[in-house]
Design a protein around this motif. Structure first.
Motif, short mmCIF file in Angstrom:
data_model
loop_
_atom_site.label_atom_id
_atom_site.label_comp_id
_atom_site.label_asym_id
_atom_site.label_seq_id
_atom_site.Cartn_x
_atom_site.Cartn_y
_atom_site.Cartn_z
N PRO A 185 0.84 -1.20 0.00
CA PRO A 185 0.00 0.00 0.00
C PRO A 185 0.88 1.25 0.00
CG PRO A 185 0.09 -0.95 2.21
CD PRO A 185 0.91 -1.84 1.32
N ARG A 237 -3.27 5.85 -0.66
CA ARG A 237 -4.55 5.13 -0.83
C ARG A 237 -4.47 4.09 -1.94
NH1 ARG A 237 -8.52 10.06 -0.07
NH2 ARG A 237 -8.44 10.17 2.18
N ARG A 238 -3.30 4.02 -2.61
CA ARG A 238 -3.28 3.08 -3.73
C ARG A 238 -2.37 1.90 -3.45
NH1 ARG A 238 0.72 4.94 -7.65
NH2 ARG A 238 2.11 6.39 -6.56
N LYS A 239 -2.48 0.90 -4.34
CA LYS A 239 -1.62 -0.28 -4.24
C LYS A 239 -0.56 -0.17 -5.34
CE LYS A 239 -4.08 -2.91 -1.25
NZ LYS A 239 -4.30 -1.87 -0.24
N VAL A 240 0.70 -0.40 -4.98
CA VAL A 240 1.76 -0.33 -6.00
C VAL A 240 2.67 -1.55 -5.89
CG1 VAL A 240 1.84 2.20 -6.11
CG2 VAL A 240 3.28 1.00 -4.46
#
Length: 679
Positions: A36, A39-42
């Motif tokens: 995480p 707020r995003r997944k990378v």
């Protein structure tokens, strides 16, 4: 949480350092994971465990990406070296090490031709004595060493590469061949495919994402043993690497211009060192960096002085474009006879073209159309204006003043030539379209083709052009540097450089080196298939500057004399390869803010230099407006640092940028270590 281990993870975001995450299960360095970020997944790459507990809540790694095996250790070290040396966020460096798409089992039928054509196989050619000596001297060493294969154009460097690769494959190892993007022609891939059949994979910019992904897996899963590609092919992890070849190693396109500004040749040498395998750099006009290394014994030099099959090098004729004064009647007659010729075409080049075309052979005219900036020249004596401080050409702006793009020196543009006091200085520039139109008028029956970025947009366009040149469909080819590179046309007997001066006067300290390389590479396209006893190919160079260093040495095919001469000039001014150069480009949409930040950066640089004695040798140039002072709506300034103490450049640059908290919003500072172009 206590059982969880903390890990350093390089995530794909513009952050200077790796981030810390926790994970309950075991992990190893080189694994790709999902994490995480905000707020995003990378995606992130695991760099290793850490004991440092950060003073914020540590998030946990979501999962391991099972599709990819952990990257091998020497390859990980190489990625970290890139990030460190080129001062680029490590998370953005490692993103390039994976293919663009997920692996799929079912393949859609593609209408595109296969990446590697299936061809009849051919056998090895007989080596000349010189080729055999080079091959044996390189082949007898194992482990890391850098070899510079210096051979005139048409001397058969490719055959030496093929032999070396053959030996490596027989030992159960694999090889990488890097070529400049523009030379990655179907012609080259076919040559390798004929020798090594289905053992070849290729990576270059003309592939679709799916093709690129398939080629990547072919190498990684061991189905293919030789990877041919442009500079980015280095990012494909090749196990059991036994050889890296960098062809045309002097080519500026090995340097990436944006994001991670790495040099593919230098990165290849570093990879060879970390993987303990030999690296072969090949060129007819080695870069001065490599030549200096060979002279100092850091690289081993291997030389091919003759073209194969005793073919002779082309004759080079230089034509002076300066106005010939005509007092006598004879000359007036000649001038009247050629009055219909356009300003860029000398009677001699026109006559020679006529003769070659008459015999049914081909001619190519070459323009160095990179002349973005207008250069100023006196047509009577050939004088051009140079900066008193930096020894590079001044550029004309707004038809009123001349500027130096290194140190910001200005002078007014006066039309009377200060050198011969007779001529009027003129700004000159010329494009391929104009040349094509003029030729169509002079040679109405002949088929003319144009090769430049506007005409050749895809791999298919280039393949068509090559096929039409090979079949003799085309009589006259007009082009930019695209056509100077590694192409091989049997019927091409005349190459003309329309205006050599454009290259001399680019505001760049490497302008003379580039011009020499260009003239030599270009003349290497002429008369490559001349049999013994036939007249050699012809090269004609038109110029206002007959005495220019690059022409004097190139017409005698004397690279070594040129290199010696140019290195002496560079060392007086501490330019590379004698000194180390770093450029900082400051850009943004608001001119005042950009200029202010450039000034602030310079003040920081002077302060840093006076504070630390180890930075004594550092020279600070600028800030000045960049030669391309506005590009895509962004104003551009640059600051250069130059030093003879090579180890000081990197830490100085790192400290100078600091955490970049001081940079105003809306302004970007881009750093380029060992820049290849300063436009």
């Amino acid at each position: 949480m206590s059982s969880s281990q903390l890990w350093r993870v390089a995530v794909g975001a513009p952050l200077p350092e790796a981030l810390t995450y926790s994970f309950a299960n075991s992990l190893q360095r080189g694994q790709l994971v999902n994490v995480p970020l905000g707020r995003r997944k990378v995606k992130g790459l695991v760099l290793g465990p850490t004991d440092k507990v950060p003073d914020f809540e540590v998030k946990s790694i979501d999962s391991i990406d099972e599709e990819y095996a952990p990257l091998p250790e020497p390859f990980m070290k190489w990625l970290e070296w890139l990030a460190q040396y080129y001062i680029h966020p490590v998370g953005q460096v490692v993103q390039s090490a994976f293919p663009p798409l997920r692996k799929t089992d079912k393949q859609r039928q593609s209408k595109r031709p296969p990446v590697i054509p299936q061809l009849e196989s051919d056998s090895a050619l007989d080596l000349t004595d010189e080729q055999r000596k080079c091959f044996e001297d390189i082949a007898k060493q194992s482990g890391f060493a850098t070899h510079l294969l210096f051979g005139v154009t048409g001397s058969g460097k490719t055959e030496v590469y093929l032999r070396l690769l053959d030996k490596v494959l027989k030992e159960g190892k694999r090889g990488i061949v890097l070529v400049p993007e523009i030379s990655l022609t179907p012609q080259l891939i076919q040559r390798f495919a004929r020798r090594f059949g289905d053992k070849i994979a290729a990576l270059h910019s003309q592939l679709t994402d799916r093709e690129r992904t398939n080629q990547w897996w072919d190498i990684v899963e061991g189905r293919k043993s030789i990877l041919i590609g442009a500079r980015s092919a280095l990012f494909c992890p090749v196990e059991d690497l036994g050889l890296i070849i960098v062809d045309e190693e002097h080519e500026p396109s090995f340097k990436q211009d944006e994001k991670l500004k790495y040099n593919g040749r230098d990165a290849a040498v570093m990879m060879g060192k970390l993987m303990n395998c030999p690296v072969v750099l090949g060129s007819a006009t080695p870069s001065l960096e490599s030549w200096k290394n060979a002279q100092e014994g850091k690289y081993q030099l291997h030389t091919l002085r003759h073209r194969v099959a005793n073919r002779s090098l082309p004759d080079i004729e230089v034509i002076d474009l300066r106005h010939q004064k005509s007092d006598d009647e004879e000359k007036k007659k000649i001038i009247d006879k050629y009055s219909h010729l356009p300003f860029w075409l000398s009677p001699a080049l026109y006559e020679r073209m006529g003769e070659v075309l008459e015999r049914g052979d081909q001619a190519a005219l070459f323009l160095n159309r990179r002349g973005i900036a207008q250069m100023v020249v006196c047509p009577a004596c050939g004088h051009t204006r140079e900066c008193p401080n930096c020894d590079i050409s001044l550029t004309l702006h707004a038809h009123s003043h001349l500027i130096c793009h290194y140190c910001d020196y200005h002078e007014n543009f006066k039309t009377k030539c200060p050198d011969c006091k007779e001529g009027e200085l003129q700004a000159i520039g010329l494009g391929t379209e104009l040349v094509e139109t003029d030729l169509a008028r002079l040679f109405p029956e002949k088929k003319i083709a144009r090769a430049d970025r506007d005409e050749i947009q895809s791999r298919a366009d280039l393949e068509d052009l090559i096929a039409n040149m090979e079949s003799g469909e085309i009589d006259i080819l007009v082009g930019t540097q695209m056509i100077a590179k590694g192409l091989d046309f049997p019927k091409l007997k005349l190459v003309g450089l329309v205006l050599a001066d454009v290259g001399f006067n680019l505001p760049d300290f490497r302008a003379t080196e580039r011009s020499f390389q260009l003239i030599t590479q270009m003349s290497g396209r002429s008369g490559r298939h001349v049999k013994e006893g036939e007249s050699p190919g012809l090269v004609i160079i038109q110029t206002f500057n007959v005495e220019h260093d690059s022409i004097t040495f190139a017409r005698n095919h004397d690279f070594e004399g040129f290199a010696q001469h140019e290195l002496n000039i560079r060392s007086q001014l501490h330019y590379p390869p004698v000194g180390r150069l770093v450029s900082f480009r400051i850009q943004g949409t608001h001119l005042g803010k950009v200029e202010e930040t450039a000034g602030l950066l310079a003040r920081r640089a002077y302060a840093l230099k006076s504070q630390f004695p180890q930075y004594n040798s550092i020279e600070i140039l600028g800030p000045a407006e960049a030669p391309l002072s506005k590009l895509r709506g962004q104003f551009r300034f640059h600051l250069l640092i130059k030093t003879t103490q090579v180890s000081a450049a990197n830490p100085f640059s790192r400290q100078l940028l600091g955490d970049q908290e001081w940079v105003p919003s809306g302004i970007k500072i881009l750093i380029d270590i060992d820049p290849m172009s300063l436009l």
